[in-house]
Design a protein around this motif. Structure first.
Motif, PDB file in Angstrom:
ATOM      1  N   LEU A   5       0.880  -1.494   0.151  1.00  0.00           N
ATOM      2  CA  LEU A   5       0.350  -0.204  -0.466  1.00  0.00           C
ATOM      3  C   LEU A   5       1.043   0.998  -0.147  1.00  0.00           C
ATOM      4  O   LEU A   5       1.661   1.113   0.159  1.00  0.00           O
ATOM      5  N   GLY A   6       0.379   2.604   0.183  1.00  0.00           N
ATOM      6  CA  GLY A   6       1.241   3.230  -0.137  1.00  0.00           C
ATOM      7  C   GLY A   6       1.343   4.053   1.420  1.00  0.00           C
ATOM      8  O   GLY A   6       0.683   3.909   2.527  1.00  0.00           O
ATOM      9  N   ASN A   7       2.404   4.820   1.559  1.00  0.00           N
ATOM     10  CA  ASN A   7       2.349   5.807   2.891  1.00  0.00           C
ATOM     11  C   ASN A   7       1.660   6.675   2.547  1.00  0.00           C
ATOM     12  O   ASN A   7       2.231   8.168   2.234  1.00  0.00           O
ATOM     13  N   ASP A   8       0.717   7.187   3.277  1.00  0.00           N
ATOM     14  CA  ASP A   8      -0.186   7.622   3.193  1.00  0.00           C
ATOM     15  C   ASP A   8      -1.626   6.968   3.876  1.00  0.00           C
ATOM     16  O   ASP A   8      -1.572   6.358   4.321  1.00  0.00           O
TER      17      ASP A   8
ATOM     18  N   PHE B  96      -4.579   6.618   3.528  1.00  0.00           N
ATOM     19  CA  PHE B  96      -6.041   5.238   2.903  1.00  0.00           C
ATOM     20  C   PHE B  96      -4.643   4.206   3.623  1.00  0.00           C
ATOM     21  O   PHE B  96      -5.904   3.382   4.069  1.00  0.00           O
ATOM     22  N   GLY B  97      -3.754   4.310   3.046  1.00  0.00           N
ATOM     23  CA  GLY B  97      -2.216   3.305   3.400  1.00  0.00           C
ATOM     24  C   GLY B  97      -2.583   3.188   5.571  1.00  0.00           C
ATOM     25  O   GLY B  97      -3.017   1.623   5.633  1.00  0.00           O
ATOM     26  N   LYS B  98      -2.606   3.987   5.917  1.00  0.00           N
ATOM     27  CA  LYS B  98      -2.700   3.687   7.713  1.00  0.00           C
ATOM     28  C   LYS B  98      -3.708   3.566   7.760  1.00  0.00           C
ATOM     29  O   LYS B  98      -3.667   2.235   8.902  1.00  0.00           O
ATOM     30  N   PHE B  99      -5.176   3.569   7.263  1.00  0.00           N
ATOM     31  CA  PHE B  99      -6.870   3.284   7.558  1.00  0.00           C
ATOM     32  C   PHE B  99      -6.679   1.663   7.422  1.00  0.00           C
ATOM     33  O   PHE B  99      -6.747   0.983   7.608  1.00  0.00           O
ATOM     34  N   ILE B 100      -5.715   1.513   6.360  1.00  0.00           N
ATOM     35  CA  ILE B 100      -5.566  -0.546   6.136  1.00  0.00           C
ATOM     36  C   ILE B 100      -5.311  -1.584   7.271  1.00  0.00           C
ATOM     37  O   ILE B 100      -5.863  -1.743   7.374  1.00  0.00           O
ATOM     38  N   LEU B 101      -4.133  -0.006   7.863  1.00  0.00           N
ATOM     39  CA  LEU B 101      -2.670  -0.920   8.930  1.00  0.00           C
ATOM     40  C   LEU B 101      -3.851  -1.009   9.714  1.00  0.00           C
ATOM     41  O   LEU B 101      -3.893  -2.097  10.881  1.00  0.00           O
ATOM     42  N   ARG B 102      -4.483  -0.318  10.239  1.00  0.00           N
ATOM     43  CA  ARG B 102      -5.379  -0.025  11.571  1.00  0.00           C
ATOM     44  C   ARG B 102      -6.635  -1.140  11.577  1.00  0.00           C
ATOM     45  O   ARG B 102      -6.599  -1.691  12.499  1.00  0.00           O
ATOM     46  N   GLU B 103      -7.220  -1.081  10.442  1.00  0.00           N
ATOM     47  CA  GLU B 103      -8.766  -2.009  10.350  1.00  0.00           C
ATOM     48  C   GLU B 103      -7.922  -3.190  10.167  1.00  0.00           C
ATOM     49  O   GLU B 103      -8.404  -3.986  11.388  1.00  0.00           O
ATOM     50  N   LEU B 104      -6.591  -3.710  10.148  1.00  0.00           N
ATOM     51  CA  LEU B 104      -5.930  -5.052   9.520  1.00  0.00           C
ATOM     52  C   LEU B 104      -5.622  -5.377  11.437  1.00  0.00           C
ATOM     53  O   LEU B 104      -5.801  -6.288  11.987  1.00  0.00           O
ATOM     54  N   GLN B 105      -4.298  -4.562  11.893  1.00  0.00           N
ATOM     55  CA  GLN B 105      -3.799  -4.594  13.750  1.00  0.00           C
ATOM     56  C   GLN B 105      -5.840  -4.599  14.011  1.00  0.00           C
ATOM     57  O   GLN B 105      -5.098  -5.907  15.553  1.00  0.00           O
ATOM     58  N   SER B 106      -6.392  -4.629  14.567  1.00  0.00           N
ATOM     59  CA  SER B 106      -8.278  -3.959  15.046  1.00  0.00           C
ATOM     60  C   SER B 106      -7.790  -5.879  15.315  1.00  0.00           C
ATOM     61  O   SER B 106      -9.082  -6.097  16.306  1.00  0.00           O
ATOM     62  N   LYS B 107      -7.899  -6.192  14.142  1.00  0.00           N
ATOM     63  CA  LYS B 107      -8.292  -7.597  13.372  1.00  0.00           C
ATOM     64  C   LYS B 107      -7.253  -8.719  14.600  1.00  0.00           C
ATOM     65  O   LYS B 107      -7.261  -9.694  14.310  1.00  0.00           O
TER      66      LYS B 107
ATOM     67  N   PHE C 225       4.824  -7.513   7.100  1.00  0.00           N
ATOM     68  CA  PHE C 225       5.327  -8.040   5.699  1.00  0.00           C
ATOM     69  C   PHE C 225       4.363  -7.295   4.949  1.00  0.00           C
ATOM     70  O   PHE C 225       5.058  -7.721   3.822  1.00  0.00           O
ATOM     71  N   ILE C 226       3.615  -5.601   5.621  1.00  0.00           N
ATOM     72  CA  ILE C 226       3.107  -5.248   4.332  1.00  0.00           C
ATOM     73  C   ILE C 226       4.083  -3.916   3.941  1.00  0.00           C
ATOM     74  O   ILE C 226       4.436  -3.311   4.657  1.00  0.00           O
ATOM     75  N   LEU C 227       4.409  -3.592   2.430  1.00  0.00           N
ATOM     76  CA  LEU C 227       5.088  -3.287   2.296  1.00  0.00           C
ATOM     77  C   LEU C 227       4.324  -1.401   1.986  1.00  0.00           C
ATOM     78  O   LEU C 227       3.376  -1.285   1.748  1.00  0.00           O
ATOM     79  N   GLU C 228       4.530  -0.203   3.019  1.00  0.00           N
ATOM     80  CA  GLU C 228       4.304   0.546   2.442  1.00  0.00           C
ATOM     81  C   GLU C 228       5.033   1.331   1.351  1.00  0.00           C
ATOM     82  O   GLU C 228       6.432   2.029   2.117  1.00  0.00           O
ATOM     83  N   SER C 229       4.829   1.434   0.375  1.00  0.00           N
ATOM     84  CA  SER C 229       5.304   2.457  -0.442  1.00  0.00           C
ATOM     85  C   SER C 229       5.627   3.992  -0.683  1.00  0.00           C
ATOM     86  O   SER C 229       4.756   4.715  -0.271  1.00  0.00           O
ATOM     87  N   ASN C 230       6.506   4.694  -0.776  1.00  0.00           N
ATOM     88  CA  ASN C 230       6.968   6.280  -1.050  1.00  0.00           C
ATOM     89  C   ASN C 230       6.617   6.338  -2.930  1.00  0.00           C
ATOM     90  O   ASN C 230       6.516   7.328  -2.409  1.00  0.00           O
TER      91      ASN C 230
ATOM     92  N   VAL D 132     -15.520   1.476  -9.665  1.00  0.00           N
ATOM     93  CA  VAL D 132     -14.332   2.332 -10.521  1.00  0.00           C
ATOM     94  C   VAL D 132     -13.010   1.607  -9.428  1.00  0.00           C
ATOM     95  O   VAL D 132     -12.797   2.201  -8.031  1.00  0.00           O
ATOM     96  N   THR D 133     -11.893   0.703  -9.757  1.00  0.00           N
ATOM     97  CA  THR D 133     -10.501   0.407  -8.861  1.00  0.00           C
ATOM     98  C   THR D 133      -9.795   1.045  -9.796  1.00  0.00           C
ATOM     99  O   THR D 133      -8.962   1.550 -10.897  1.00  0.00           O
ATOM    100  N   TYR D 134      -8.710   1.781  -8.781  1.00  0.00           N
ATOM    101  CA  TYR D 134      -7.179   2.354  -8.806  1.00  0.00           C
ATOM    102  C   TYR D 134      -6.411   1.831  -8.573  1.00  0.00           C
ATOM    103  O   TYR D 134      -6.532   1.455  -7.172  1.00  0.00           O
ATOM    104  N   GLY D 135      -5.659   0.646  -9.074  1.00  0.00           N
ATOM    105  CA  GLY D 135      -4.673  -0.118  -8.392  1.00  0.00           C
ATOM    106  C   GLY D 135      -3.653   0.247  -7.778  1.00  0.00           C
ATOM    107  O   GLY D 135      -3.329   0.254  -6.575  1.00  0.00           O
ATOM    108  N   GLY D 136      -2.834   1.463  -7.803  1.00  0.00           N
ATOM    109  CA  GLY D 136      -2.027   2.177  -6.417  1.00  0.00           C
ATOM    110  C   GLY D 136      -0.712   0.378  -6.909  1.00  0.00           C
ATOM    111  O   GLY D 136      -0.145  -0.001  -7.591  1.00  0.00           O
ATOM    112  N   ALA D 137      -0.225   1.053  -5.714  1.00  0.00           N
ATOM    113  CA  ALA D 137       0.822  -0.040  -5.214  1.00  0.00           C
ATOM    114  C   ALA D 137       0.565  -1.221  -5.303  1.00  0.00           C
ATOM    115  O   ALA D 137       1.832  -1.475  -6.042  1.00  0.00           O
ATOM    116  N   MET D 138      -0.926  -1.960  -5.232  1.00  0.00           N
ATOM    117  CA  MET D 138      -0.602  -3.270  -5.479  1.00  0.00           C
ATOM    118  C   MET D 138      -0.710  -3.554  -6.483  1.00  0.00           C
ATOM    119  O   MET D 138       0.079  -4.918  -7.178  1.00  0.00           O
ATOM    120  N   ASN D 139      -0.468  -2.880  -7.789  1.00  0.00           N
ATOM    121  CA  ASN D 139      -0.128  -3.217  -8.501  1.00  0.00           C
ATOM    122  C   ASN D 139       1.189  -3.619  -9.065  1.00  0.00           C
ATOM    123  O   ASN D 139       2.616  -3.667  -9.808  1.00  0.00           O
TER     124      ASN D 139
END
Ligand SMILES: Nc1ncnc2c1ncn2[C@@H]1O[C@H](COP(=O)(O)OP(=O)(O)OP(=O)(O)O)[C@@H](O)[C@H]1O
Ligand SMILES: [Mg+2]
Length: 317
Positions: free
Chosen positions: A64-67, A69-80, A86-91, A110-117
């Motif tokens: 994911l990106g160092n942004d 939305f990336g922080k939001f995903i990390l927080r959601e996963l960590q809350s579970k 091992f998640i890469l935070e791309s600059n 509509v999907t924007y792939g971003g870092a996962m691409n």
């Protein structure tokens, strides 16, 4: 060293859902939506989150990106309690997003792939695979930089003794180019839904599709929506019905929850027939609340739902 139950390799993105949209988007015009929800998207993250709620320890590997939305995903996963080291935070690249416009039962995405691409096998800790019991990979077609190495990844996992599972998910390009013959021998549980299996094999009948893969696949578990799921292997065919219920809200993530129930059952030593049943039950529980993770807050609430709605014991978990 302590072992983690499984490593989940997959795509990561947020979903932004727009509800009660007044009309359809028109280029050059602006329309309004009355409701908005930002949630954890992506099939792989829903799987990791839910299998963790069921009690298996899971690490996620993706990009994911160092942004924000990336922080939001990390927080959601960590809350579970999903391990995110091992998640890469791309600059360089931003976090992927899917914009979803809901219209009654239907939606426009509509999907924007971003870092996962850009996530590739070089971003996966192959040297650490032996720390896990199981490897699960989801959403092959969305991970363009990983695709060429999919067989190498599964072969590496088998070499160090892991059990493995794969859910290809839908191919947005509708090309269905996947090296079945090379890769599936290293996949213990191949987990397509019915439509994906038919598209992949170019068949119109499930039995014919299974025949096409039978020379090199191990156990193929076909998800069939309200018709439950069927496992095909050299030992024959096993079927388990869906848990149809009157508490249905939506089926978003039902396939990922099925995978979570099934693999969690397998990691707890259950027979294939019981894994199928647990997969169907997890899929059905998923449908009793909005989105893919709401019904899987924690093991206590999952057990409560199983008891209250289905009059079933999830105690075998
Ligand atoms: N309406 C429903 N009622 C009860 N159970 C359901 C329902 N829909 C799905 N399930 C359960 O969830 C499982 C997986 O659903 P489905 O076949 O839709 O997977 P999928 O197409 O891979 O889903 P996804 O879109 O999440 O990837 C089914 O095998 C079934 O057990
Ligand atoms: Mg699916």
């Amino acid at each position: 060293m302590e072992q983690t139950d499984l490593l989940v390799v997959g795509e990561l993105n947020v979903d932004i859902l727009l509800d009660q949209v007044k009309g359809f988007p028109v280029v050059g015009q602006e329309i309004l939506a009355d409701k908005m929800l930002l949630t954890l998207g992506s099939s792989s993250a829903i799987f990791a989150s839910n299998i963790s709620a069921l009690g298996s320890s899971a690490s996620f590997c993706g990009a994911l990106g160092n942004d924000l939305f990336g922080k939001f995903i990390l927080r959601e996963l960590q809350s579970k309690r999903v391990d995110t080291r091992f998640i890469l935070e791309s600059n360089e690249h931003q976090t992927g997003i899917t914009m979803i416009l809901n219209y009654d039962q239907d939606r426009a995405n509509v999907t924007y792939g971003g870092a996962m691409n850009h996530f590739s096998i070089n971003d996966i800790p192959l040297h650490a695979l032996h720390q896990f019991r199981h490897l699960h990979v989801s959403s092959y077609f969305l991970q363009s930089a990983l695709r060429a190495d999919i067989t190498n990844l599964f072969a590496a996992a088998k070499t160090v003794g892991l059990s493995t599972s794969l859910d290809l998910q839908w191919d947005p390009a509708n090309q269905w180019e996947f090296p079945s013959e090379e890769c599936l021998p290293y996949v213990d549980f191949f987990l397509p839904n019915e439509k994906e299996l038919l598209c992949l094999t170019g068949q119109s009948d499930v039995e014919d599709a299974i025949d096409r893969l039978s020379g090199f696949a191990n156990i193929i578990v076909v998800k069939k929506g309200i018709n439950g799921a069927t496992a095909y292997s050299d030992n024959g065919v096993l079927h388990s019905d869906a848990y149809i219920n009157s508490h249905f809200v939506d089926a978003i993530g039902a396939g990922d929850s099925f995978n979570a129930g099934f693999i969690n059952g397998f990691l707890n030593g259950h027979e294939l027939s019981e894994c199928l049943r647990l997969g169907n039950l997890a899929g059905a529980i998923n449908t009793t609340a909005a989105g893919g993770t709401t019904a899987f807050a924690n093991i206590t609430s999952v057990k409560q739902t199983a008891k209250q709605i289905f009059n079933l014991d999830f105690s075998s978990l």
